[in-house]
Scaffold this motif. Structure first.
Motif, PDB file in Angstrom:
ATOM      1  N   PRO A 157       0.849  -1.196   0.000  1.00  0.00           N
ATOM      2  CA  PRO A 157       0.000   0.000   0.000  1.00  0.00           C
ATOM      3  C   PRO A 157       0.888   1.251   0.000  1.00  0.00           C
ATOM      4  O   PRO A 157       1.916   1.270   0.689  1.00  0.00           O
ATOM      5  CB  PRO A 157      -0.752  -0.100   1.328  1.00  0.00           C
ATOM      6  CG  PRO A 157      -0.618  -1.504   1.762  1.00  0.00           C
ATOM      7  CD  PRO A 157       0.654  -2.025   1.188  1.00  0.00           C
ATOM      8  N   PRO A 158       0.528   2.277  -0.786  1.00  0.00           N
ATOM      9  CA  PRO A 158       1.346   3.488  -0.834  1.00  0.00           C
ATOM     10  C   PRO A 158       1.553   4.098   0.551  1.00  0.00           C
ATOM     11  O   PRO A 158       2.576   4.724   0.819  1.00  0.00           O
ATOM     12  CB  PRO A 158       0.531   4.429  -1.712  1.00  0.00           C
ATOM     13  CG  PRO A 158      -0.327   3.545  -2.529  1.00  0.00           C
ATOM     14  CD  PRO A 158      -0.612   2.336  -1.703  1.00  0.00           C
ATOM     15  N   HIS A 160       2.953   6.714 -14.275  1.00  0.00           N
ATOM     16  CA  HIS A 160       2.706   6.277 -12.907  1.00  0.00           C
ATOM     17  C   HIS A 160       3.081   7.366 -11.917  1.00  0.00           C
ATOM     18  O   HIS A 160       2.403   7.569 -10.913  1.00  0.00           O
ATOM     19  CB  HIS A 160       3.508   5.002 -12.637  1.00  0.00           C
ATOM     20  CG  HIS A 160       3.182   4.351 -11.343  1.00  0.00           C
ATOM     21  ND1 HIS A 160       4.105   4.195 -10.348  1.00  0.00           N
ATOM     22  CD2 HIS A 160       2.033   3.829 -10.889  1.00  0.00           C
ATOM     23  CE1 HIS A 160       3.509   3.599  -9.317  1.00  0.00           C
ATOM     24  NE2 HIS A 160       2.256   3.366  -9.622  1.00  0.00           N
ATOM     25  N   THR A 161       4.151   8.098 -12.206  1.00  0.00           N
ATOM     26  CA  THR A 161       4.550   9.188 -11.316  1.00  0.00           C
ATOM     27  C   THR A 161       3.547  10.325 -11.362  1.00  0.00           C
ATOM     28  O   THR A 161       3.238  10.929 -10.335  1.00  0.00           O
ATOM     29  CB  THR A 161       5.945   9.701 -11.700  1.00  0.00           C
ATOM     30  OG1 THR A 161       6.817   8.582 -11.847  1.00  0.00           O
ATOM     31  CG2 THR A 161       6.501  10.605 -10.630  1.00  0.00           C
ATOM     32  N   VAL A 162       3.020  10.596 -12.546  1.00  0.00           N
ATOM     33  CA  VAL A 162       2.014  11.657 -12.654  1.00  0.00           C
ATOM     34  C   VAL A 162       0.803  11.319 -11.785  1.00  0.00           C
ATOM     35  O   VAL A 162       0.227  12.174 -11.119  1.00  0.00           O
ATOM     36  CB  VAL A 162       1.566  11.856 -14.126  1.00  0.00           C
ATOM     37  CG1 VAL A 162       0.370  12.783 -14.200  1.00  0.00           C
ATOM     38  CG2 VAL A 162       2.698  12.417 -14.959  1.00  0.00           C
ATOM     39  N   GLY A 163       0.439  10.036 -11.755  1.00  0.00           N
ATOM     40  CA  GLY A 163      -0.768   9.641 -11.055  1.00  0.00           C
ATOM     41  C   GLY A 163      -0.583   9.316  -9.586  1.00  0.00           C
ATOM     42  O   GLY A 163      -1.539   9.028  -8.883  1.00  0.00           O
ATOM     43  N   GLU A 164       0.644   9.363  -9.119  1.00  0.00           N
ATOM     44  CA  GLU A 164       0.967   9.025  -7.729  1.00  0.00           C
ATOM     45  C   GLU A 164       0.161   9.878  -6.739  1.00  0.00           C
ATOM     46  O   GLU A 164       0.040  11.076  -6.909  1.00  0.00           O
ATOM     47  CB  GLU A 164       2.457   9.322  -7.593  1.00  0.00           C
ATOM     48  CG  GLU A 164       3.116   8.890  -6.357  1.00  0.00           C
ATOM     49  CD  GLU A 164       4.610   9.218  -6.459  1.00  0.00           C
ATOM     50  OE1 GLU A 164       5.137   9.346  -7.594  1.00  0.00           O
ATOM     51  OE2 GLU A 164       5.230   9.363  -5.416  1.00  0.00           O
ATOM     52  N   PHE A 165      -0.390   9.244  -5.704  1.00  0.00           N
ATOM     53  CA  PHE A 165      -1.189  10.014  -4.754  1.00  0.00           C
ATOM     54  C   PHE A 165      -0.845   9.721  -3.289  1.00  0.00           C
ATOM     55  O   PHE A 165      -0.461  10.620  -2.547  1.00  0.00           O
ATOM     56  CB  PHE A 165      -2.677   9.761  -4.994  1.00  0.00           C
ATOM     57  CG  PHE A 165      -3.571  10.467  -4.035  1.00  0.00           C
ATOM     58  CD1 PHE A 165      -3.712  11.838  -4.084  1.00  0.00           C
ATOM     59  CD2 PHE A 165      -4.259   9.758  -3.061  1.00  0.00           C
ATOM     60  CE1 PHE A 165      -4.524  12.496  -3.180  1.00  0.00           C
ATOM     61  CE2 PHE A 165      -5.079  10.412  -2.155  1.00  0.00           C
ATOM     62  CZ  PHE A 165      -5.211  11.781  -2.228  1.00  0.00           C
ATOM     63  N   GLY A 166      -0.954   8.453  -2.917  1.00  0.00           N
ATOM     64  CA  GLY A 166      -0.800   8.100  -1.507  1.00  0.00           C
ATOM     65  C   GLY A 166       0.560   8.475  -0.946  1.00  0.00           C
ATOM     66  O   GLY A 166       0.658   9.100   0.116  1.00  0.00           O
ATOM     67  N   VAL A 167       1.595   8.142  -1.675  1.00  0.00           N
ATOM     68  CA  VAL A 167       2.949   8.427  -1.193  1.00  0.00           C
ATOM     69  C   VAL A 167       3.168   9.938  -1.093  1.00  0.00           C
ATOM     70  O   VAL A 167       3.730  10.437  -0.119  1.00  0.00           O
ATOM     71  CB  VAL A 167       4.003   7.781  -2.129  1.00  0.00           C
ATOM     72  CG1 VAL A 167       5.394   8.187  -1.706  1.00  0.00           C
ATOM     73  CG2 VAL A 167       3.863   6.273  -2.110  1.00  0.00           C
ATOM     74  N   VAL A 168       2.690  10.663  -2.099  1.00  0.00           N
ATOM     75  CA  VAL A 168       2.854  12.122  -2.107  1.00  0.00           C
ATOM     76  C   VAL A 168       2.163  12.739  -0.900  1.00  0.00           C
ATOM     77  O   VAL A 168       2.682  13.641  -0.244  1.00  0.00           O
ATOM     78  CB  VAL A 168       2.267  12.731  -3.397  1.00  0.00           C
ATOM     79  CG1 VAL A 168       2.448  14.238  -3.398  1.00  0.00           C
ATOM     80  CG2 VAL A 168       2.916  12.141  -4.611  1.00  0.00           C
ATOM     81  N   THR A 196       5.269  20.592  -3.365  1.00  0.00           N
ATOM     82  CA  THR A 196       4.884  19.175  -3.330  1.00  0.00           C
ATOM     83  C   THR A 196       3.405  18.949  -3.663  1.00  0.00           C
ATOM     84  O   THR A 196       2.915  17.855  -3.515  1.00  0.00           O
ATOM     85  CB  THR A 196       5.160  18.563  -1.935  1.00  0.00           C
ATOM     86  OG1 THR A 196       4.469  19.322  -0.961  1.00  0.00           O
ATOM     87  CG2 THR A 196       6.639  18.540  -1.621  1.00  0.00           C
ATOM     88  N   ARG A 197       2.681  20.011  -4.063  1.00  0.00           N
ATOM     89  CA  ARG A 197       1.281  19.792  -4.414  1.00  0.00           C
ATOM     90  C   ARG A 197       1.176  19.357  -5.869  1.00  0.00           C
ATOM     91  O   ARG A 197       1.148  20.168  -6.778  1.00  0.00           O
ATOM     92  CB  ARG A 197       0.435  21.047  -4.176  1.00  0.00           C
ATOM     93  CG  ARG A 197      -1.053  20.803  -4.466  1.00  0.00           C
ATOM     94  CD  ARG A 197      -1.907  21.989  -4.105  1.00  0.00           C
ATOM     95  NE  ARG A 197      -1.798  22.308  -2.702  1.00  0.00           N
ATOM     96  CZ  ARG A 197      -2.182  23.469  -2.164  1.00  0.00           C
ATOM     97  NH1 ARG A 197      -2.692  24.404  -2.916  1.00  0.00           N
ATOM     98  NH2 ARG A 197      -2.037  23.674  -0.872  1.00  0.00           N
ATOM     99  N   THR A 198       1.130  18.051  -6.062  1.00  0.00           N
ATOM    100  CA  THR A 198       1.061  17.511  -7.417  1.00  0.00           C
ATOM    101  C   THR A 198      -0.386  17.550  -7.902  1.00  0.00           C
ATOM    102  O   THR A 198      -1.300  17.886  -7.165  1.00  0.00           O
ATOM    103  CB  THR A 198       1.559  16.068  -7.460  1.00  0.00           C
ATOM    104  OG1 THR A 198       0.738  15.284  -6.594  1.00  0.00           O
ATOM    105  CG2 THR A 198       3.003  15.961  -7.002  1.00  0.00           C
ATOM    106  N   ILE A 199      -0.571  17.147  -9.129  1.00  0.00           N
ATOM    107  CA  ILE A 199      -1.888  17.280  -9.747  1.00  0.00           C
ATOM    108  C   ILE A 199      -2.945  16.441  -9.029  1.00  0.00           C
ATOM    109  O   ILE A 199      -4.059  16.890  -8.791  1.00  0.00           O
ATOM    110  CB  ILE A 199      -1.800  16.952 -11.256  1.00  0.00           C
ATOM    111  CG1 ILE A 199      -3.132  17.191 -11.937  1.00  0.00           C
ATOM    112  CG2 ILE A 199      -1.328  15.549 -11.514  1.00  0.00           C
ATOM    113  CD1 ILE A 199      -3.019  17.327 -13.429  1.00  0.00           C
ATOM    114  N   SER A 200      -2.577  15.216  -8.602  1.00  0.00           N
ATOM    115  CA  SER A 200      -3.581  14.370  -7.955  1.00  0.00           C
ATOM    116  C   SER A 200      -3.960  14.922  -6.579  1.00  0.00           C
ATOM    117  O   SER A 200      -5.121  14.877  -6.176  1.00  0.00           O
ATOM    118  CB  SER A 200      -3.081  12.929  -7.849  1.00  0.00           C
ATOM    119  OG  SER A 200      -1.802  12.896  -7.290  1.00  0.00           O
TER     120      SER A 200
END
Lengths: 269, 224
Positions: free
Chosen positions: B53-54, B154-162, B173-177
């Protein structure tokens, strides 16, 4: 195999280079990088009240703008202990700032800025009149899911649980709970109709986005411990003066007026 | 739409992919050619982010690079800045998190290359490195490219880890997801819809490219 190890070594060197390069916020077109942006970690109940204030503040102070991250106070507390680079922390309670102060992570005094209120909110789609039924509406069969902020790390969740217990209804409705990660997500659960009702902050319930699509009943103020909300400036802040200026802006007559408009009462003193 | 978050995600993904090419290719090449008996253990470690799990990965990374860990302290002593809640920390996490998406297609592609062709190249006096770049890599190219595309996406869609180690800081650190998550919480459904639609289109294009690449027979390179 020697060549492979050479490639590996080259890759490692390149990697080290990338990680050791000084923290750069990249392109100058990036507004967060070009100005001295102070970072505020704010309890999610401030979402709308602060939005207006910050917009105003940033037009007045283009050289020291404010960028806010909203979330649960408990999560911010954990992050700040791990060195999260925020300048100001506006908590939804007073304990988290006090603990940070005890840990020596803060500078200046803790400043109580508002007293939070809990309401029971229902969207128009829920066939229950919360304004008339009050806390009893939770017992209606139409209410199958009750959104509540996670009491583990959201002060509003703790206040909601305390209120339910003191009103003697907690055990009957506990099985209906769905937990929001913070008070804004809790409000979103109810606002979208995914939960039939929700315990949310008054400050969120009075915002047009919620008041247009539902109604609320205010939980009696004495049913839960007073929610003193306090803020604090972090010692690690690189922009102390700018952080202090923004804190003072919150306590200006105009700042107080906006907080009042969003249903916050002010701490006495 | 939150262009700042979009540009941040693109920058993060580009750098992550770049690093993954640098370390993923040698690693995949080693995996594809080694006869080491416990190679499966290395493969399992690399594939871990696929099943973990992320939150678990994010939690471990946070502990590992935090101010209380020796690694975090060493980094702070050398650079003067901290890894958690920074772009560099996010980059490190993304590299670990997206590693299987690069290494697995890389290794699969490299292992399909006919060894005899490489040996012929050696016999003709071409060095190992030159052979890798002039024979092996061109022949494995479709697989390599799909590894690159997948790790980028996959990096673009990363959410849990971010969310676990990023701290949701605008422009850092505020990515698109995470930005979409914020917009939903702020009940700004119009913005969330727009950004989500963009992500949907992007994901579809990425998958279309990936499958188009896989459809292309490798013989294109052989018949030359």
């Amino acid at each position: 195999m020697k060549r492979t190890s050479k490639i590996l070594a080259a890759a490692l060197v390149a990697l080290t280079g990338i990680f050791l390069s000084p923290a750069r916020s990249a392109d100058p077109a990036d507004p967060a990088a070009s100005t001295a942006a102070i970072k505020v970690a704010a309890a999610a109940d401030l979402q709308y009240a602060l939005e207006d204030l910050v917009k105003e503040y940033n037009t007045k102070n283009p050289t020291a703008t404010v960028a806010v991250t909203y979330g649960s106070s408990g999560k911010f507390f954990a992050q700040l202990q791990n060195g999260a680079p925020f300048d100001i922390f506006l908590s939804a309670d007073i304990e988290y700032p006090q603990k940070l102060e005890a840990a020596g992570l803060t500078i200046d005094k803790i400043f109580p800025y508002a007293v939070g209120r809990v309401v029971l909110w229902a969207p128009k789609t829920t066939p229950v009149d919360v304004q008339k039924l009050g806390i009893k509406s939770l017992l209606e069969p139409a209410v199958k899911k009750i959104a509540i902020a996670n009491p583990e790390h959201a002060p509003y969740g703790r206040a909601s649980v305390a209120a339910l217990k003191s009103l003697g209804i907690y055990d009957q409705v506990q099985s209906k709970f769905v937990y929001g990660e913070n008070i804004a997500q809790t409000a979103q659960f109810a606002q979208s109709g995914a939960a039939d009702v929700g315990f949310v902050a008054l400050a969120l319930a009075v915002s047009p986005k919620m008041s247009n699509v539902g109604s609320y009943w205010e939980v009696p103020f004495d049913a839960y411990p007073r929610m003193d909300q306090a803020g604090v400036i972090l010692k690690a802040s690189g922009h102390l003066e700018a952080a202090r200026a923004f804190r003072d802006f919150l306590f200006s007559p105009h700042g107080i007026e906006v907080l009042k408009k969003f249903g916050f009462s002010l701490p006495e003193k | 739409m939150d262009w700042q978050a979009i540009s941040l995600s693109l920058r993060l993904s580009t750098m992550t992919t770049g690093i993954l090419i640098l370390i993923g290719l040698p690693l995949a090449w080693w995996l594809a050619s080694t006869r080491w008996r416990v190679k499966f253990l290395v493969e399992a470690v690399i594939a871990l982010p696929l099943v973990l799990p992320p939150t678990v990965l994010g939690f471990y990374i946070l502990v590992a690079i935090g101010t209380r860990s020796p690694l975090g302290q060493a980094y702070e002593a050398i650079t003067g800045s901290r890894l958690p809640f920074s772009f560099q920390g996010l980059l490190l996490a993304s590299v670990l998190y997206s590693m299987p998406f690069a290494v697995q297609p890389f290794a699969a592609a490299l292992s399909t290359v006919d060894r005899r062709l490489m040996e012929a190249s050696y016999c003709l006096g071409v060095g190992r490195l030159a052979t890798f770049f002039r024979v092996t890599l061109p022949m494995a190219w479709p697989g390599i490219l799909s590894g690159i595309v997948l790790s980028f996406a996959h990096t673009v869609g990363e959410f849990g880890v971010v969310l676990m180690i990023g701290g949701n800081l605008r422009g850092i650190t505020r990515t698109i997801s995470v930005s979409i998550y914020d917009q939903v919480e702020a009940l700004d459904y119009a913005a969330a819809t727009k950004t989500s639609l963009l992500m949907l289109i992007f994901s579809f294009i990425v998958l279309a490219i990936t499958y188009a690449l896989q459809r292309k027979p490798v013989q294109v390179w052989m018949t030359r």
